[in-house]
Design an enzyme around this catalytic site. Sequence first.
Site, mmCIF file in Angstrom:
data_model
loop_
_atom_site.group_PDB
_atom_site.id
_atom_site.type_symbol
_atom_site.label_atom_id
_atom_site.label_comp_id
_atom_site.label_asym_id
_atom_site.label_seq_id
_atom_site.Cartn_x
_atom_site.Cartn_y
_atom_site.Cartn_z
ATOM 1 N N PRO A 17 0.784 -1.224 0.000
ATOM 2 C CA PRO A 17 0.000 0.000 0.000
ATOM 3 C C PRO A 17 0.823 1.284 0.000
ATOM 4 C CG PRO A 17 -0.133 -1.111 2.128
ATOM 5 C CD PRO A 17 0.530 -2.060 1.178
ATOM 6 N N ASN A 18 0.310 2.233 -0.738
ATOM 7 C CA ASN A 18 0.853 3.599 -0.855
ATOM 8 C C ASN A 18 2.107 3.694 -1.715
ATOM 9 O OD1 ASN A 18 -1.142 4.901 0.868
ATOM 10 N ND2 ASN A 18 -0.203 3.728 2.520
ATOM 11 N N ARG A 25 5.224 10.974 -2.564
ATOM 12 C CA ARG A 25 4.983 10.621 -1.157
ATOM 13 C C ARG A 25 6.266 10.795 -0.333
ATOM 14 N NH1 ARG A 25 4.936 4.488 1.031
ATOM 15 N NH2 ARG A 25 4.141 4.930 3.104
ATOM 16 N N TYR A 30 11.248 8.388 0.976
ATOM 17 C CA TYR A 30 11.115 7.331 -0.032
ATOM 18 C C TYR A 30 11.791 7.648 -1.364
ATOM 19 C CZ TYR A 30 7.805 5.488 3.334
ATOM 20 O OH TYR A 30 7.249 4.992 4.487
ATOM 21 N N ASN A 81 8.010 -5.865 -1.384
ATOM 22 C CA ASN A 81 8.017 -4.731 -0.464
ATOM 23 C C ASN A 81 6.586 -4.649 0.070
ATOM 24 O OD1 ASN A 81 7.951 -2.391 0.964
ATOM 25 N ND2 ASN A 81 8.994 -1.137 -0.574
ATOM 26 N N ALA A 84 3.415 -1.013 4.530
ATOM 27 C CA ALA A 84 2.889 -1.025 5.901
ATOM 28 C C ALA A 84 2.458 -2.416 6.357
ATOM 29 C CB ALA A 84 1.727 -0.052 6.020
ATOM 30 N N HIS A 87 4.478 -4.724 8.844
ATOM 31 C CA HIS A 87 4.420 -4.577 10.300
ATOM 32 C C HIS A 87 3.115 -5.081 10.912
ATOM 33 C CE1 HIS A 87 7.613 -2.027 8.938
ATOM 34 N NE2 HIS A 87 6.779 -1.151 8.422
ATOM 35 N N ASP A 94 1.544 -15.825 6.380
ATOM 36 C CA ASP A 94 1.020 -17.182 6.210
ATOM 37 C C ASP A 94 0.976 -17.595 4.735
ATOM 38 O OD1 ASP A 94 0.767 -17.575 8.901
ATOM 39 O OD2 ASP A 94 -1.412 -17.335 8.969
ATOM 40 N N GLU A 105 12.827 -9.692 0.850
ATOM 41 C CA GLU A 105 12.033 -8.548 1.322
ATOM 42 C C GLU A 105 12.834 -7.265 1.108
ATOM 43 O OE1 GLU A 105 11.170 -8.987 5.469
ATOM 44 O OE2 GLU A 105 10.162 -7.055 5.630
ATOM 45 N N HIS A 107 12.758 -2.919 1.555
ATOM 46 C CA HIS A 107 12.175 -1.648 1.995
ATOM 47 C C HIS A 107 13.054 -0.539 1.445
ATOM 48 C CE1 HIS A 107 9.700 -3.832 4.852
ATOM 49 N NE2 HIS A 107 10.785 -4.526 5.135
ATOM 50 N N LEU A 108 12.434 0.491 0.947
ATOM 51 C CA LEU A 108 13.203 1.629 0.413
ATOM 52 C C LEU A 108 13.969 2.327 1.527
ATOM 53 C CD1 LEU A 108 10.234 2.857 -1.718
ATOM 54 C CD2 LEU A 108 12.428 2.179 -2.707
ATOM 55 N N SER A 109 13.272 2.551 2.624
ATOM 56 C CA SER A 109 13.868 3.274 3.750
ATOM 57 C C SER A 109 14.534 2.283 4.710
ATOM 58 C CB SER A 109 12.783 4.063 4.485
ATOM 59 O OG SER A 109 11.816 3.186 5.030
ATOM 60 N N ARG A 114 13.706 4.284 11.890
ATOM 61 C CA ARG A 114 12.429 5.011 11.924
ATOM 62 C C ARG A 114 11.650 4.679 13.210
ATOM 63 N NH1 ARG A 114 9.543 4.561 6.341
ATOM 64 N NH2 ARG A 114 8.400 6.295 7.289
ATOM 65 N N ARG A 118 7.929 0.301 13.117
ATOM 66 C CA ARG A 118 8.418 -0.186 11.813
ATOM 67 C C ARG A 118 9.601 -1.148 11.966
ATOM 68 N NH1 ARG A 118 5.840 3.315 8.052
ATOM 69 N NH2 ARG A 118 5.466 5.336 8.993
HETATM 70 C C1 DHK Z 1 7.234 1.421 2.855
HETATM 71 C C2 DHK Z 1 6.144 1.784 3.593
HETATM 72 O O1 DHK Z 1 5.045 2.202 2.992
HETATM 73 C C3 DHK Z 1 6.171 1.786 5.062
HETATM 74 O O2 DHK Z 1 4.898 1.511 5.610
HETATM 75 C C4 DHK Z 1 7.205 0.856 5.628
HETATM 76 C C5 DHK Z 1 8.436 0.803 3.462
HETATM 77 C C6 DHK Z 1 8.557 1.064 4.954
HETATM 78 C C7 DHK Z 1 9.681 1.160 2.671
HETATM 79 O O3 DHK Z 1 10.632 1.725 3.214
HETATM 80 O O4 DHK Z 1 9.727 0.838 1.469
HETATM 81 O O5 DHK Z 1 7.315 1.062 7.025
#
Ligand code: DHK
Length: 151
Positions: A17-18, A25, A30, A81, A84, A87, A94, A105, A107-109, A114, A118
């Site tokens: 998501p997002n 964003r 990010y 990735n 959210a 977490h 599952d 896995e 994650h960009l950040s 953080r 997270r």
């Molecule tokens: C991306 C998100 O949207 C966050 O909810 C995660 C992750 C970190 C990222 O760093 O790609 O906490």
Amino acid sequence: MHKAETMAKRVLVLNGPNLNLLGTREPDIYGASTLRDVEQLCAGTGKELGLTVDFRQTNSEGEMVTWIQDARKTADAILINPAAYSHTSVAILDALKAIGLPVVEVHLSNIHQREPFRHHSYVSSVALGVICGFGVTGYRLALEALAEKLQ
Ligand code: DHK
């Protein structure tokens, strides 16, 4: 050599998501690349490595679970990735456990720098490895790791 051994390995790249809002964003966290840029990076890297890349994004947990289940028949490995859902989602954990494909896995950040909520990811317990903090380069590194694993 059998035909199956010569076929390109298939990597399903899943974004949670997002991540559709990448580029606009919170760019300080990010980065400036859009999801389309990430897709092109994955397509180019996949080509170099001889992988077939299926790149997707969803804002829905259920859709993500269904895509993971379907990957049993359509993929050899998963780059995820979960955003959210990393977490929060036992359902995604599952599903990944159920199909048993190799998972990396991303994650960009750097989630460990953080907010404390997270710092834990359910997905990490089934992942071969976790890459975080390198921005979009993390996707390239993950594809390289999977290509090596799938050899
Ligand atoms: C991306 C998100 O949207 C966050 O909810 C995660 C992750 C970190 C990222 O760093 O790609 O906490």
